[in-house]
Design an enzyme around this catalytic site. Structure first.
Site, PDB file in Angstrom:
ATOM      1  N   HIS A 136       0.834  -1.206   0.000  1.00  0.00           N
ATOM      2  CA  HIS A 136       0.000   0.000   0.000  1.00  0.00           C
ATOM      3  C   HIS A 136       0.873   1.263   0.000  1.00  0.00           C
ATOM      4  CE1 HIS A 136      -3.927  -1.670   0.147  1.00  0.00           C
ATOM      5  NE2 HIS A 136      -3.975  -1.992   1.410  1.00  0.00           N
ATOM      6  N   TYR A 204      -9.807   1.116 -11.320  1.00  0.00           N
ATOM      7  CA  TYR A 204     -10.908   0.223 -10.932  1.00  0.00           C
ATOM      8  C   TYR A 204     -12.056   0.355 -11.930  1.00  0.00           C
ATOM      9  CZ  TYR A 204     -14.514  -1.911  -7.996  1.00  0.00           C
ATOM     10  OH  TYR A 204     -15.520  -2.718  -7.511  1.00  0.00           O
TER      11      TYR A 204
HETATM   12  P1  A3P Z   1     -16.930  -0.826  -2.257  1.00  0.00           P
HETATM   13  O1  A3P Z   1     -16.600  -0.565  -0.814  1.00  0.00           O
HETATM   14  O2  A3P Z   1     -17.146   0.428  -3.060  1.00  0.00           O
HETATM   15  O3  A3P Z   1     -17.992  -1.826  -2.449  1.00  0.00           O
HETATM   16  P2  A3P Z   1      -9.855  -3.011  -1.365  1.00  0.00           P
HETATM   17  O4  A3P Z   1      -9.784  -4.430  -1.766  1.00  0.00           O
HETATM   18  O5  A3P Z   1      -8.680  -2.201  -1.889  1.00  0.00           O
HETATM   19  O6  A3P Z   1     -10.097  -2.841   0.088  1.00  0.00           O
HETATM   20  O7  A3P Z   1     -11.110  -2.392  -2.138  1.00  0.00           O
HETATM   21  C1  A3P Z   1     -12.413  -2.721  -1.694  1.00  0.00           C
HETATM   22  C2  A3P Z   1     -13.420  -2.385  -2.782  1.00  0.00           C
HETATM   23  O8  A3P Z   1     -13.302  -3.340  -3.844  1.00  0.00           O
HETATM   24  C3  A3P Z   1     -14.839  -2.496  -2.236  1.00  0.00           C
HETATM   25  O9  A3P Z   1     -15.590  -1.492  -2.921  1.00  0.00           O
HETATM   26  C4  A3P Z   1     -15.230  -3.902  -2.661  1.00  0.00           C
HETATM   27  O10 A3P Z   1     -16.616  -4.120  -2.732  1.00  0.00           O
HETATM   28  C5  A3P Z   1     -14.570  -3.998  -4.029  1.00  0.00           C
HETATM   29  N1  A3P Z   1     -14.315  -5.384  -4.432  1.00  0.00           N
HETATM   30  C6  A3P Z   1     -13.864  -6.410  -3.673  1.00  0.00           C
HETATM   31  N2  A3P Z   1     -13.779  -7.533  -4.382  1.00  0.00           N
HETATM   32  C7  A3P Z   1     -14.199  -7.231  -5.644  1.00  0.00           C
HETATM   33  C8  A3P Z   1     -14.354  -8.004  -6.836  1.00  0.00           C
HETATM   34  N3  A3P Z   1     -14.084  -9.291  -6.863  1.00  0.00           N
HETATM   35  N4  A3P Z   1     -14.801  -7.351  -7.934  1.00  0.00           N
HETATM   36  C9  A3P Z   1     -15.100  -6.035  -7.911  1.00  0.00           C
HETATM   37  N5  A3P Z   1     -14.974  -5.256  -6.805  1.00  0.00           N
HETATM   38  C10 A3P Z   1     -14.537  -5.851  -5.683  1.00  0.00           C
END
Ligand code: A3P
Length: 303
Positions: A136, A204
């Site tokens: 990160h 994203y």
């Molecule tokens: P939201 O909170 O907007 O729903 P990170 O993994 O960096 O913590 O990011 C989390 C975000 O990625 C969350 O967004 C989550 O829902 C989304 N996310 C997690 N797995 C995913 C997947 N397989 N496909 C698309 N988005 C995903």
């Protein structure tokens, strides 16, 4: 290979205690290290990474600001890299994604390095052989060895007792884990412009819009492109399906348990582009849009 000389433990502790600190909604707050707010729980790992991690040509580094799609990118990259060993398919109950949260399959460098006693430089010769890591930290925290080697960097994307207003105010000030958000993002954007063959910048939004096309870019960038036969066999689509939010979210391993003090299920929420605006007042939305416009427009990153 020999690990570098150990740091002076006292010097590290003095450095850490001299750095500005702020409260945060969880853990032991944030520490300002080289203009970024690092979770204080991981500051030792970040300093060790900054000073001692030696990248290898075979390393692939998934770099992201927290909450920008890290978990998804980990699942996709792991599935791509190990597709010969683990057949990607929602029907394959033996695939590691069925039994492990993506964060267990692709470790964060700074967390791996964090468990060391302060000042002790770990012998990293063993785990630098792993091909896939995540981090990160912003780009310039990565040591010179990473900047110069052939190793690659990617970017893709419970509230304690803080109110949304407090979160928002702090976020706008850059006070956020590994914030400021804009500086973090731009550190990788600039690196990808300077070294496009070594840094792939992913959004994203783009990954959501056309996951298969971007997955092919990821595989090519990682040095393991899909063959025509694989494409015809539907391997790309199977990885996309297996790593989809709807599939991962419903797996028992992701509905239960926790990692780094967060419940696994919190990593799989809605995944809707632009949903952030639904949680803020119109004036907050306007303020944040103005900040993003100011920060990103000069780089053509705000539309
Ligand atoms: P939201 O909170 O907007 O729903 P990170 O993994 O960096 O913590 O990011 C989390 C975000 O990625 C969350 O967004 C989550 O829902 C989304 N996310 C997690 N797995 C995913 C997947 N397989 N496909 C698309 N988005 C995903």
């Amino acid at each position: 290979s020999q690990p570098p000389n150990n740091d002076n433990q006292q010097e590290i502790e003095e450095l850490i205690s001299s750095l500005p600190k702020e409260k945060w909604w969880r853990g032991s707050g944030l520490t300002l290290y080289q203009n970024f707010w690092v979770p204080s729980d991981f500051i030792r790992g970040v300093i060790t990474l900054r000073r001692h991690f030696i990248g290898r040509d075979s390393n692939i580094l998934l770099a992201s600001k927290p909450k920008t799609g890290t978990t998804w990118l980990k699942a996709l990259a792991f599935s791509v890299l190990h597709r010969a060993q683990f057949r990607p398919s929602v029907a394959n109950a033996n695939h590691p994604l069925c039994s492990s949260n993506p964060h267990d399959l692709v470790p964060f460098l700074e967390i791996m390095l964090n468990g060391q006693p302060a000042g002790h430089v770990p012998d990293m010769s063993g785990f630098t052989d792993l091909q896939l890591f995540a981090t990160h930290v912003p780009y310039h925290f990565l040591p010179e060895s990473i900047h110069q080697s052939q190793s690659r960097a990617n970017l893709e994307g419970g509230a304690g007792d803080w109110s949304m207003e407090e979160f928002f105010e702090n976020f706008c000030k850059g006070l956020d884990f590994y914030g400021p958000f804009w500086d973090h993002l731009l550190s990788y954007w600039k690196a990808s412009c300077e070294r496009p063959e070594r840094v792939l910048f992913l959004k994203y939004e783009d990954l959501k819009e056309d996951t298969a096309r971007n997955l092919k870019r990821i595989a090519e960038f990682m040095g393991v492109p899909f063959s025509k036969e694989e494409e015809l066999d539907g391997v790309v689509d199977q990885i996309v399906e297996m790593c989809s939010l709807s599939n991962l979210k419903e797996l028992d391993v992701n509905k239960t348990g926790d990692i780094f003090g967060y419940e696994n299920k919190t990593f799989f929420r809605k995944g809707e582009v632009g949903d952030w605006a639904n949680y803020l007042s119109p004036s907050m939305v306007e303020r944040l849009e103005n900040i993003m416009k100011e920060k990103f427009s000069p780089f053509g990153l705000y539309f």
